[in-house]
Design an enzyme around this catalytic site. Structure first.
Site, short mmCIF file in Angstrom:
data_model
loop_
_atom_site.label_atom_id
_atom_site.label_comp_id
_atom_site.label_asym_id
_atom_site.label_seq_id
_atom_site.Cartn_x
_atom_site.Cartn_y
_atom_site.Cartn_z
N LYS A 204 0.82 -1.21 0.00
CA LYS A 204 0.00 0.00 0.00
C LYS A 204 0.85 1.25 0.00
O LYS A 204 0.49 2.26 -0.60
CB LYS A 204 -0.91 0.01 1.23
CG LYS A 204 -2.07 -0.93 1.04
CD LYS A 204 -3.05 -0.82 2.17
CE LYS A 204 -4.21 -1.77 1.92
NZ LYS A 204 -4.79 -2.26 3.15
N LYS B 152 -5.93 -10.92 -12.28
CA LYS B 152 -6.84 -11.01 -11.14
C LYS B 152 -7.91 -9.91 -11.23
O LYS B 152 -7.60 -8.77 -11.55
CB LYS B 152 -6.00 -10.83 -9.87
CG LYS B 152 -6.80 -10.73 -8.61
CD LYS B 152 -5.91 -10.42 -7.41
CE LYS B 152 -6.80 -9.94 -6.31
NZ LYS B 152 -6.20 -9.32 -5.19
N LYS C 145 -10.85 -3.72 -9.14
CA LYS C 145 -11.36 -2.45 -9.68
C LYS C 145 -10.20 -1.60 -10.22
O LYS C 145 -10.37 -0.86 -11.17
CB LYS C 145 -12.14 -1.69 -8.62
CG LYS C 145 -11.30 -1.32 -7.46
CD LYS C 145 -11.63 -0.03 -6.80
CE LYS C 145 -10.54 0.14 -5.78
NZ LYS C 145 -10.42 1.29 -5.05
#
Ligand code: TRP
Length: 324
Positions: A115, A195, A198
């Site tokens: 992240k 995969k 969004k």
């Protein structure tokens, strides 16, 4: 006899859930609510760890996700559906747990490193490092028997356990152990062969119409070397065949014929559109019938039910820490 508790949540970083969220987590929750008391959270504060500079969509997204929960079959008469920020105890427990969580543990969490690299802003917010502490608070407040999540969440559950053990060691046994309820779920492949996510723009959404679904599947990635119907396919690597495997009961026959060059990609696509739309039809129908005014009372009741349990746990936590 009262049912054992389980708890899970999803982040409202997007307004809609896609088939990966549905097959990877939500279907498992729906099954589990027959045997367990489910607390089903939309974790809006977690979304802030990456969206703080523009939080304007989080609250609308949260409502849309709650609608997806209900459409997928979460039953608000048996399960408590709520928004994290409506139950302030999550913030209080997060604060207290942050005092007993070594920074070194947080820096080692694999999702943290990912992240951090994906951050769009230059400075890294303090809250991002604390993401797993907030998740630990979400979980431990309900003293669950188990936590149903996708495989990717295993490190977060592990650090939650470590934080709970450290709390118990310092202040006495407040938090019982819990188990991982990781479902047997296929990794859903998106329309580009990666995969489904969004952020890759390759997802089919619960809220897509049948026509939008058809359009996406017709443009999906197939075996690049299969130019003609008679060319052999490699179904393992074909996005459409992967969707067939999840949604079509005839997938084995379809895969065999694809491999042998007995069918073309267009036929696969048409049958895939049929299979996906057919499976989603009842769910989409239910979703259309849930309005904004339907969802608010569900969330209000969910928060009330969640708060009851959370407040009791916080009384024990404060007493254990001698905070009065
Ligand atoms: N980290 C989880 C995810 O990204 C979301 C989450 C937050 C969660 N709190 C939770 C999941 C508590 C299970 C239990 O999917």
């Amino acid at each position: 006899m009262s049912r054992k508790t389980i708890l899970s949540g999803m982040q409202p970083t997007q307004a809609r859930l896609h088939l990966g969220n549905l097959e990877g987590a939500l279907r498992n929750w729906v099954r589990l609510q027959d045997d367990y008391k489910l607390y089903c959270c939309v974790v809006d504060w977690h979304a802030l760890t990456t969206m703080a500079e523009d939080p304007s969509e989080i609250s609308a997204n949260s409502r849309e996700i709650a609608k997806d929960y209900l459409a997928a079959g979460i039953d608000p008469d048996r399960s408590s559906v709520f928004i994290q920020s409506h139950v302030k105890e999550h913030a209080e427990l997060h604060l207290l747990l942050s005092m007993v969580t070594p920074i070194g543990w947080l820096e080692r969490v694999p999702t943290y490193k990912e992240k951090k690299l994906a951050l769009k802003t230059e400075s890294e917010p303090y809250g991002l490092l604390g993401y797993p502490v907030l998740q630990a608070a979400d979980i431990l407040l309900y003293k669950p028997y188990g936590v149903p999540v996708g495989k990717d969440q295993a490190p977060h559950l592990e650090i939650t356990r470590e934080i709970a053990r450290r709390f118990n060691f310092l202040y006495g046994e407040v938090f019982p152990e819990f188990v991982n309820l990781i479902g047997e779920v296929p990794l859903l492949i998106g329309t580009d062969g990666r995969k489904m996510s969004k952020s890759y723009d390759n997802a089919i959404y619960l809220s897509d119409t049948e026509d939008e679904t058809a359009e996406k599947i017709k443009n999906a990635f197939t075996t690049p070397t299969k130019m003609r119907k008679t060319d052999p396919g490699v179904p393992e690597n074909c996005a459409v065949c992967n969707l067939l495997k999840v949604y079509s009961k005839d997938w084995q026959k379809q895969w065999d014929e694809d491999r042998q060059g007995l069918r073309g990609c267009m036929q696969n696509k048409l049958e895939c559109v049929e299979a996906v739309n057919e499976r989603l039809r009842p769910l989409r129908e239910r979703r259309r019938q849930i309005s904004d005014s339907d969802i608010e009372p569900v969330l209000a009741r969910g928060a009330r039910e969640a708060r009851e349990v959370a407040a009791r746990t916080m009384d024990e936590v404060r007493a254990a820490m001698k905070l009065r």
